[in-house]
Design an enzyme around this catalytic site. Structure first.
Site, mmCIF file in Angstrom:
data_model
loop_
_atom_site.group_PDB
_atom_site.id
_atom_site.type_symbol
_atom_site.label_atom_id
_atom_site.label_comp_id
_atom_site.label_asym_id
_atom_site.label_seq_id
_atom_site.Cartn_x
_atom_site.Cartn_y
_atom_site.Cartn_z
ATOM 1 C CB THR A 106 -0.986 -0.027 1.264
ATOM 2 O OG1 THR A 106 -0.045 0.185 2.550
ATOM 3 C CG2 THR A 106 -1.735 -1.237 1.451
ATOM 4 C CD GLU A 125 -5.352 -2.547 1.847
ATOM 5 O OE1 GLU A 125 -5.860 -2.184 0.821
ATOM 6 O OE2 GLU A 125 -4.733 -2.015 2.799
ATOM 7 C CE LYS A 136 -21.013 11.743 15.978
ATOM 8 N NZ LYS A 136 -21.303 10.394 16.630
ATOM 9 C CD1 TRP A 176 -22.363 11.159 11.192
ATOM 10 C CD2 TRP A 176 -20.105 10.993 11.659
ATOM 11 N NE1 TRP A 176 -22.091 9.974 12.103
ATOM 12 C CE2 TRP A 176 -20.745 10.180 12.435
ATOM 13 C CE3 TRP A 176 -18.861 11.582 11.745
ATOM 14 C CZ2 TRP A 176 -20.068 9.142 13.314
ATOM 15 C CZ3 TRP A 176 -17.851 10.641 12.486
ATOM 16 C CH2 TRP A 176 -18.633 9.645 13.286
#
Lengths: 538, 538
Positions: A180, A325, A436, A441
């Site tokens: 990654t 992944e 938040k 959100w």
């Protein structure tokens, strides 16, 4: 039923036997090199002989540091078909990351393009496991003298005898390894298996997917060092498509000319490629009518760009989604038959989503309460996957494995998404970037996209910072467009946002900067911004 | 990669979650019953509860004796998703074969259509393992009193609670069982696994294959008791296609009306279906423009019929090939991109072949010398397969297993074929029907097709018989067309053949008969003809 193993050699054998006359075209700095599947296959078998001769055996790791070209494609098949592991090294990693992954992977042999060899030079004496370098170049090109024991690829092939792919491998045999592009800490490795990539290839050849087929002329613009080239090199050979490889550092103009000359039907790459290509196509005359579809991945593509391609250039864009992944493709944004007659605006909103899961992949979205969210396009939660081409762990990294995989067997993407009534997934934010504020959100991604729609804004990056009253609040880093640097004000931006987002989304601060720090693959580095903010630096 | 098992429940879950609104239409004698995937799924879960309640557990065999209808589709998923084995019983077998396979399979429960229950009656007291019959009928229809402990399907569902599919099964778990229609000896059983049928479904959803997708409205005319309904029930639910099930004893007119009313895009069945359908379509006005493709299988379809469909009716026909032992689909006659511009006659010759192997399947053709033949369209040999959806043995029959599988792991089809330069397979004959005359091969199949092209011939069947001079020689059994019975002569046929086949192919004898003996599935029984010939009876 027979215990027939799902091996990459099946794809190779299918390609060479059924589609021997199909073509592979590979751009070089001098022109286009072209050969048939039959020629390709002959060279792969000799490369296998050469690798065996060098002592490469089952389980050994072989690195590639190369562009999308025919030699890289040969290595893609030769290494796994011996039972060894193909480690495609990302050219764009920083030197210390490169050294780290080559050593962590324990690469035994590295195939390296002669033009990019200098990128390895700074740390080449710090790679104790590498026994040999093979330089990808024409035979005439001398191997650098300072590279001990290095071989020229063409000389190597010339002297090697062909051997056949191993049929006695288990389908669970590791065949690939990618790392990654870590935004924090060291890159994490993912091991791919023959079974996983076989099934991934099959899935990309399905109709309700990328729909790769023998009729296609496929050009992977996505680098082959980027998660198996999104599986295209494997799938294309398995279905017998013509393949076009764009070679070293292709410009948008190079790509457009390849599409035109080779009658490319399917092209796959990242949003930056399409931005450049749209510019070229809108300003010059090129015939790209052969294109069936553009497959976008790596990051979401803005609606405006989809519309430009579809309405002005006449080529449909299809969104894909995946990660290192996930091999990588797990969702594709194809449109269900019942939705195709929707007004274009609504269609565009669906096309801008990440799409529907491929046949073979399960997903779930876990909300903040630990329960699966409702599919209503509103509730948010973390997207998780399981399936035959999803990683089960990070390579030699139990700690990160524990953090990223649930106890009941799902991979945690750390992407926060909604799912609509039809099952289309939309990424709202990365988990760590979601803010938040006052119990509600805020999507940093949404806010950035809204800010970047302002005519005076070139780049906008939003992070959440601690706030005494609201717990957290968004702050924005803005790069103004040329001509507006110094004159663009925070009042102007706040007022622009007022009609477009909820009031608690409006950033508590706007910082005008000349540049936003980026990761090795060009994404905004919010980690650096957060670190700076917390140390009092803007 | 994760050890995610390839289970049929993945297809079911994909169907019910992503395509809940898609439709299943099922023809009954009264009209068309119609419901959504969501309704279908709800009933499957309750059926699973009911089966569990009846004591059906992993490894148990559950029989079906039923038409292509929605209840049969429910059983198709409920039984495997419990870990039990779905044994689809061929209605067209002879009573002694039916009793044999039900007992050999050890069916514990049998689901039987109320209208075909009488077919089981003659031997119903000779099925010691069957604990219970469930009668597929509306709730109002009383279960026959003489069927001890029998239940009505709808009543059963009504009282059952839903249970979820088992996620803990291995992908190697047996999920299905079909018996071949033996031309000699007892029928042989083939066990299918979740893994095999999962991969078969994926392959049929690939572009260079049947290309099943969500956009399709699929009608399997092939009976669901005929090798997993060619995998269509599973694949269709997995990709989310609309499904049309033609119900009990559909006539060609019923089928055409269903295609028209339901806008069917893909229909699959045996040649006899297309003969009847062509007659209807050429004589009546029907709109079948929704059809994307007709998939033919079970036996080859003559060129003339392909041409009729393509040129007069406007629907492409695609040849498929497979056997009970191959799940069944292993080849499909799609046309490579480089061949599509060939003259129609040449295209027709390719379309009349069995086609190219599916992604995932390996084949080889072994000549009389035990070596693989060259791909030149001339050499002949036995077609052999290996792959993830090819049987590895016959169920509880080591002797037949030994005869039909090679020591190095291939299934022997006993079909004699050629392979052309492009890899297209053409069946020349069944191994035991191929005639060797004077050291040269005679294809009984080819000879029959040539004879049946004579305007006065209704049916022609050719067998090889011992011959002192040539070792073997062909003899032909001819059924003359109405109006020519008694008048058609062997001289006429021999002269007709003279310009069309090599001289040594001309049969040594022509026998004019009123009927050719057939097997339970309507194929010519050459075994009966050979037995008769050898006992001196014509």
């Amino acid at each position: 039923m027979m215990e027939y193993p799902l091996l990459l050699s099946h794809l190779f054998n299918r390609g060479r036997k059924l589609f021997a006359k199909k073509q592979i075209a590979s751009r070089t700095l001098e022109g286009v090199f072209r050969y048939t599947y039959a020629d390709f296959a002959g060279r792969v078998l000799r490369l296998m002989g050469a690798l065996k001769g060098m002592g490469v055996k089952e389980g050994d790791v072989v690195g590639t540091f190369a562009w999308n070209d025919f030699r890289h494609l040969e290595i893609y098949f030769a290494v796994p078909m011996l039972g060894a592991i193909l480690h495609t090294i990302n050219l764009r990693l920083f030197p210390d990351q490169l050294a780290y992954i080559i050593n962590h992977a324990e690469d035994k042999v590295i195939f390296v393009g002669d033009d990019i060899l200098p990128l390895l030079k700074p740390f080449i004496d710090k790679l104790p496991n590498v026994e040999r370098f093979v330089v990808l170049a024409e035979k005439e090109n001398a191997v650098p003298e300072d590279l001990e024991g290095a071989l020229n690829y063409e000389t190597l092939l010339e002297t090697a005898g062909p051997i056949e792919p191993r049929q006695d491998l288990s389908e669970w045999t590791p065949c690939g390894l990618c790392y990654t592009t870590a935004t924090s800490g060291n890159p994490k490795g993912v091991i791919y298996t023959h079974r996983g990539l076989f099934l991934h290839s099959m899935a990309t050849g399905m109709v309700d997917s990328a729909g790769l087929s023998e009729s296609d002329v496929v050009m992977p613009v996505v680098p082959m060092f980027h998660v198996n080239g999104w599986g295209i090199p494997f799938a294309a050979v398995g279905v017998g498509a013509n393949i076009v490889l764009p070679g070293p550092k292709p410009t948008p103009k190079d790509l457009v000319e390849l599409i035109e000359a080779e009658r490319v039907t399917t092209v796959a790459g990242l949003p930056t490629v399409w931005v450049g290509m749209a510019d070229t196509l809108l300003n010059e005359r090129h015939d790209v009518s052969s294109l069936r579809v553009i497959v976008n991945g790596g990051a979401a593509i803005p609606k405006a760009l989809i519309e430009t391609f579809e309405k002005k250039i006449g080529v449909p864009i299809m969104q894909g989604y995946g990660m290192t992944e996930t091999s990588p493709i797990v969702t594709v944004g194809w449109i269900k038959s019942g939705l195709r007659e929707l007004p274009y605006d609504e269609l565009l909103s669906i096309k801008a989503k990440q799409g529907l899961p491929l046949f073979g992949v399960d997903f779930r979205v876990v909300g903040p309460d630990g329960k699966e969210i409702a599919w209503n396009g509103k509730e948010i939660g973390e997207l998780q996957f399981r399936g035959p081409w999803i990683a089960k762990e990070y390579f030699k990294d139990p700690e990160m494995t524990k953090a990223s995989f649930t106890a009941d067997g799902w991979f945690r993407t750390q992407d926060i998404v909604t799912v609509d009534e039809e099952g289309y997934i939309l990424i709202v934010d990365r988990e760590r970037d979601l803010i938040k504020s006052g119990g509600e959100w805020v999507s940093s991604l949404d806010l950035e996209n809204t800010l970047m729609a302002h005519p005076k804004v070139a780049e906008a990056c939003v992070i959440g910072v601690p706030d005494e009253k609201w717990g957290e609040c968004p702050v924005a880093y803005i790069v103004a467009r040329k001509g507006f640097q110094g004159s663009l004000t925070k009042e102007e931006l706040a007022s622009f946002l007022k009609d477009r987002v909820a009031s608690f989304w409006i950033p508590g601060a706007f910082y005008f900067v000349s540049e936003i720090p980026k990761t090795s693959v060009g994404k905004f580095s919010k980690r650096i911004l957060r670190d700076r903010y917390l140390s009092g630096i803007v």
